[in-house]
Design an enzyme around this catalytic site. Structure first.
Site, PDB file in Angstrom:
ATOM      1  N   ARG A 140      -9.458   0.765   8.751  1.00 16.46           N
ATOM      2  CA  ARG A 140      -9.504  -0.641   8.860  1.00 16.46           C
ATOM      3  C   ARG A 140     -10.443  -1.123   9.552  1.00 16.46           C
ATOM      4  O   ARG A 140     -10.340  -2.497  10.074  1.00 16.46           O
ATOM      5  CB  ARG A 140      -8.123  -0.526   9.642  1.00 16.46           C
ATOM      6  CG  ARG A 140      -6.414  -1.187   8.852  1.00 16.46           C
ATOM      7  CD  ARG A 140      -5.403  -0.778   9.766  1.00 16.46           C
ATOM      8  NE  ARG A 140      -4.349  -1.420   9.847  1.00 16.46           N
ATOM      9  CZ  ARG A 140      -3.436  -0.919   9.194  1.00 16.46           C
ATOM     10  NH1 ARG A 140      -3.337   0.477   8.745  1.00 16.46           N
ATOM     11  NH2 ARG A 140      -2.181  -1.376   9.272  1.00 16.46           N
TER      12      ARG A 140
ATOM     13  N   ARG B  79      -0.403  -8.930  13.669  1.00 14.99           N
ATOM     14  CA  ARG B  79      -1.050  -7.713  12.475  1.00 14.99           C
ATOM     15  C   ARG B  79      -1.966  -7.687  11.464  1.00 14.99           C
ATOM     16  O   ARG B  79      -3.048  -7.983  11.250  1.00 14.99           O
ATOM     17  CB  ARG B  79      -0.366  -6.871  11.817  1.00 14.99           C
ATOM     18  CG  ARG B  79       0.454  -5.428  13.043  1.00 14.99           C
ATOM     19  CD  ARG B  79       2.324  -5.811  12.083  1.00 14.99           C
ATOM     20  NE  ARG B  79       2.192  -5.147  11.093  1.00 14.99           N
ATOM     21  CZ  ARG B  79       2.747  -4.940  10.016  1.00 14.99           C
ATOM     22  NH1 ARG B  79       4.579  -5.356  10.727  1.00 14.99           N
ATOM     23  NH2 ARG B  79       3.702  -4.280   9.598  1.00 14.99           N
TER      24      ARG B  79
ATOM     25  N   ARG C 247      11.743  -5.418   5.100  1.00 11.33           N
ATOM     26  CA  ARG C 247      11.730  -4.334   4.925  1.00 11.33           C
ATOM     27  C   ARG C 247      12.275  -3.569   5.050  1.00 11.33           C
ATOM     28  O   ARG C 247      12.845  -3.753   6.316  1.00 11.33           O
ATOM     29  CB  ARG C 247      10.366  -3.786   4.719  1.00 11.33           C
ATOM     30  CG  ARG C 247       9.949  -1.967   4.922  1.00 11.33           C
ATOM     31  CD  ARG C 247       8.618  -1.888   4.863  1.00 11.33           C
ATOM     32  NE  ARG C 247       7.734  -2.658   5.876  1.00 11.33           N
ATOM     33  CZ  ARG C 247       6.450  -2.601   6.152  1.00 11.33           C
ATOM     34  NH1 ARG C 247       6.155  -1.406   5.442  1.00 11.33           N
ATOM     35  NH2 ARG C 247       6.190  -2.559   7.133  1.00 11.33           N
TER      36      ARG C 247
ATOM     37  N   LYS D 248       0.946  -1.135   0.175  1.00  9.04           N
ATOM     38  CA  LYS D 248       0.025  -0.198  -0.247  1.00  9.04           C
ATOM     39  C   LYS D 248       1.073   0.908  -0.321  1.00  9.04           C
ATOM     40  O   LYS D 248       0.799   2.148  -1.198  1.00  9.04           O
ATOM     41  CB  LYS D 248      -1.202   0.173   0.770  1.00  9.04           C
ATOM     42  CG  LYS D 248      -2.044  -1.285   1.391  1.00  9.04           C
ATOM     43  CD  LYS D 248      -2.941  -1.688   2.670  1.00  9.04           C
ATOM     44  CE  LYS D 248      -1.938  -1.012   3.940  1.00  9.04           C
ATOM     45  NZ  LYS D 248      -1.435  -2.715   4.260  1.00  9.04           N
TER      46      LYS D 248
ATOM     47  N   ARG E  42      11.355  -0.957  10.708  1.00  6.56           N
ATOM     48  CA  ARG E  42       9.892  -0.579  12.187  1.00  6.56           C
ATOM     49  C   ARG E  42      10.160  -2.032  13.409  1.00  6.56           C
ATOM     50  O   ARG E  42      10.382  -2.766  12.751  1.00  6.56           O
ATOM     51  CB  ARG E  42       8.784  -0.416  11.699  1.00  6.56           C
ATOM     52  CG  ARG E  42       8.508   0.517  10.355  1.00  6.56           C
ATOM     53  CD  ARG E  42       7.127   0.455  10.074  1.00  6.56           C
ATOM     54  NE  ARG E  42       5.800  -0.435  10.428  1.00  6.56           N
ATOM     55  CZ  ARG E  42       5.369  -0.266   9.575  1.00  6.56           C
ATOM     56  NH1 ARG E  42       5.273   0.464   8.412  1.00  6.56           N
ATOM     57  NH2 ARG E  42       4.123  -1.034   9.571  1.00  6.56           N
TER      58      ARG E  42
END
Ligand code: AP5
Ligand code: ZN
Length: 215
Positions: free
Chosen positions: A86, A170, A125, A13, A159
């Site tokens: 969400r 998550r 990431r 996203k 992160r």
């Protein structure tokens, strides 16, 4: 144009939102980025949400709806909602906010990626702390190790919630609370699924095909 990018953690996203900012001049509204900014600036709200985010749970509807309300009240030329809404309550609130400001939701792009690929994406990431560019150890490394391609910064970060434990939470949160939005927007005739497993350029082309030609 106002669009929602809907998809599980790591679906791409943020990556696609940044491209749309460049290509279409839209504003990216990422509730994740806003919450991380609140944390790093040490606001009361930032302190309250930090642990919740690190565990991988959702922050309360009240907080994120407040953040979005504030941004929309500033007005603008079109928005990409990235990571919002969400929950069904957030989706209803967004509908109301758009109505109040006379804006229309053009499309909801559902980015489909399977869980195995999500784990690989999240664990590889890293992002530039200066300009926000998103990288990946394998699929999008920097040209020079340790240096951002876009701005030259060496402040490359991972992160705190990008570990397998938080990711599990998550994903559960996504399936429990967010995936009902797929049916919600389908029923409104707004939903378009996109193959998020394709290469970044191909995903971008699929999204472009969904959008009206000009903003
Ligand atoms: P948030 O920041 O929104 O995180 P997320 O939804 O988990 O999404 P990510 O940022 O992890 O993934 P992404 O889909 O943007 O993927 P990316 O482009 O980076 O939320 C974080 C937390 O904040 C939540 O857990 C919650 O606590 C809180 N929060 C936020 N919004 C909230 C809300 N509305 N309500 C309540 N709480 C909220 O890509 C991932 C990786 O894959 C990158 O390395 C990238 O380079 C790579 N990649 C991308 N596309 C491709 C491709 N096509 N092929 C190969 N690799 C690719
Ligand atoms: Zn940078």
């Amino acid at each position: 144009i106002n669009i929602i990018l809907l998809g599980p953690p790591g679906a791409g996203k943020g990556t696609q939102a940044r491209r749309l900012v460049e290509e279409r001049g839209l504003a990216q509204l990422s509730t994740g980025d806003m919450l991380r900014a609140a944390r790093s600036s040490g606001t009361e709200m930032g302190k309250r949400v930090a642990e919740v985010m690190d565990r991988g749970e959702l922050v309360t509807d009240e907080i994120v709806i407040g953040l979005i309300r504030e941004k929309l009240s500033e007005g603008g030329n079109g928005f990409i909602f990235d990571g919002f809404p969400r929950t069904l309550a957030q989706a209803d609130a967004l509908g109301q906010l758009l109505d109040e400001t006379g804006m229309v939701l053009d499309a909801v792009v559902e980015m489909q990626v399977d869980d195995q690929a999500l784990v690989r994406r999240i664990t590889g990431r890293f992002t530039c702390g200066h300009c926000g560019e998103v990288y990946h150890d394998e699929t999008k490394p920097t040209a020079k190790p340790g240096v951002c391609d876009v701005c030259g910064s060496t402040d490359l970060r991972r992160r705190a919630d990008d570990n397998e434990d938080s990711l599990k939470t998550r994903l559960l949160e996504y399936y429990k609370k967010t995936s009902p939005l797929i049916g919600y927007y389908y029923a409104k005739g707004k939903l378009t699924p996109v193959d998020g497993l394709a290469e970044m350029d191909q995903v971008a082309r699929q999204i472009s095909a969904v959008l009206p030609l000009s903003s």
